[in-house]
Motif scaffolding. Sequence first.
Motif, mmCIF file in Angstrom:
data_model
loop_
_atom_site.group_PDB
_atom_site.id
_atom_site.type_symbol
_atom_site.label_atom_id
_atom_site.label_comp_id
_atom_site.label_asym_id
_atom_site.label_seq_id
_atom_site.Cartn_x
_atom_site.Cartn_y
_atom_site.Cartn_z
ATOM 1 N N UNK A 1 -65.467 -19.301 1.481
ATOM 2 C CA UNK A 1 -65.043 -18.730 2.758
ATOM 3 C C UNK A 1 -63.951 -17.674 2.552
ATOM 4 N N UNK A 2 -63.022 -17.949 1.638
ATOM 5 C CA UNK A 2 -61.953 -16.985 1.380
ATOM 6 C C UNK A 2 -62.478 -15.745 0.656
ATOM 7 N N UNK A 3 -63.284 -15.940 -0.365
ATOM 8 C CA UNK A 3 -63.733 -14.810 -1.188
ATOM 9 C C UNK A 3 -64.735 -13.921 -0.469
ATOM 10 N N UNK A 4 -65.538 -14.475 0.404
ATOM 11 C CA UNK A 4 -66.559 -13.689 1.087
ATOM 12 C C UNK A 4 -66.013 -12.952 2.308
ATOM 13 N N UNK A 5 -64.761 -13.202 2.651
ATOM 14 C CA UNK A 5 -64.090 -12.501 3.745
ATOM 15 C C UNK A 5 -64.821 -12.650 5.079
ATOM 16 N N UNK A 6 -65.182 -13.889 5.411
ATOM 17 C CA UNK A 6 -65.796 -14.142 6.707
ATOM 18 C C UNK A 6 -64.776 -13.973 7.829
ATOM 19 N N UNK A 7 -63.514 -14.214 7.520
ATOM 20 C CA UNK A 7 -62.434 -14.027 8.487
ATOM 21 C C UNK A 7 -61.165 -13.710 7.713
ATOM 22 N N UNK A 8 -60.170 -13.163 8.409
ATOM 23 C CA UNK A 8 -58.912 -12.838 7.731
ATOM 24 C C UNK A 8 -58.154 -14.097 7.339
ATOM 25 N N UNK A 9 -58.187 -15.091 8.217
ATOM 26 C CA UNK A 9 -57.480 -16.337 7.952
ATOM 27 C C UNK A 9 -58.458 -17.497 8.080
ATOM 28 N N UNK B 1 -58.535 -21.596 8.288
ATOM 29 C CA UNK B 1 -57.710 -22.782 8.500
ATOM 30 C C UNK B 1 -58.020 -23.856 7.473
ATOM 31 N N UNK B 2 -57.180 -24.862 7.433
ATOM 32 C CA UNK B 2 -57.371 -25.935 6.451
ATOM 33 C C UNK B 2 -58.509 -26.876 6.846
ATOM 34 N N UNK B 3 -58.815 -26.959 8.133
ATOM 35 C CA UNK B 3 -59.858 -27.878 8.575
ATOM 36 C C UNK B 3 -61.241 -27.227 8.613
ATOM 37 N N UNK B 4 -61.303 -25.915 8.532
ATOM 38 C CA UNK B 4 -62.596 -25.213 8.616
ATOM 39 C C UNK B 4 -63.539 -25.593 7.472
ATOM 40 N N UNK B 5 -63.104 -25.585 6.216
ATOM 41 C CA UNK B 5 -64.040 -25.984 5.152
ATOM 42 C C UNK B 5 -64.431 -27.455 5.217
ATOM 43 N N UNK B 6 -63.539 -28.291 5.733
ATOM 44 C CA UNK B 6 -63.869 -29.719 5.867
ATOM 45 C C UNK B 6 -64.980 -29.895 6.884
#
Length: 127
Positions: free
Chosen positions: A39-47, A49-54
């Motif tokens: 999610x971070x590397x593909x730049x789906x969003x600027x930020x 959250x900690x619960x989004x990948x969970x």
Amino acid sequence: MAAKGKTLASDSAASGKKSLSPSQKAGLQFPIGRIARFLRNRKYAQHIGTEAPVFLAAVLEYLATEVLEIAGNVARDNKRLRIIPRHIQLTVRHDEELNTLLDDVTICSSGVIPKNHNNLLHIQNVC
């Protein structure tokens, strides 16, 4: 004894607590850390959250479990021990919710769903 604000590996070992991965904490099989990295590397969003990948890992695990469970039942009905793409195709196309989710997906080596058109069933008398 560690300095203020720093901990040593031996301190955590001495306390008897073993570090748990986020997947183990959430009780999931899918890798939360890897999904967070994607999610971070593909730049789906600027930020992110900690619960989004969970949450995403939980949803993906549920979908995979659902498809594999029904595909296993289809394989057993066809007297097979292994799930092949045909079983996944039959699973997805016969389940209404999965069919709407995966409507545009083509599953390779799975064939087509048998369907009889109503126009072909009615034989017309031609005299």
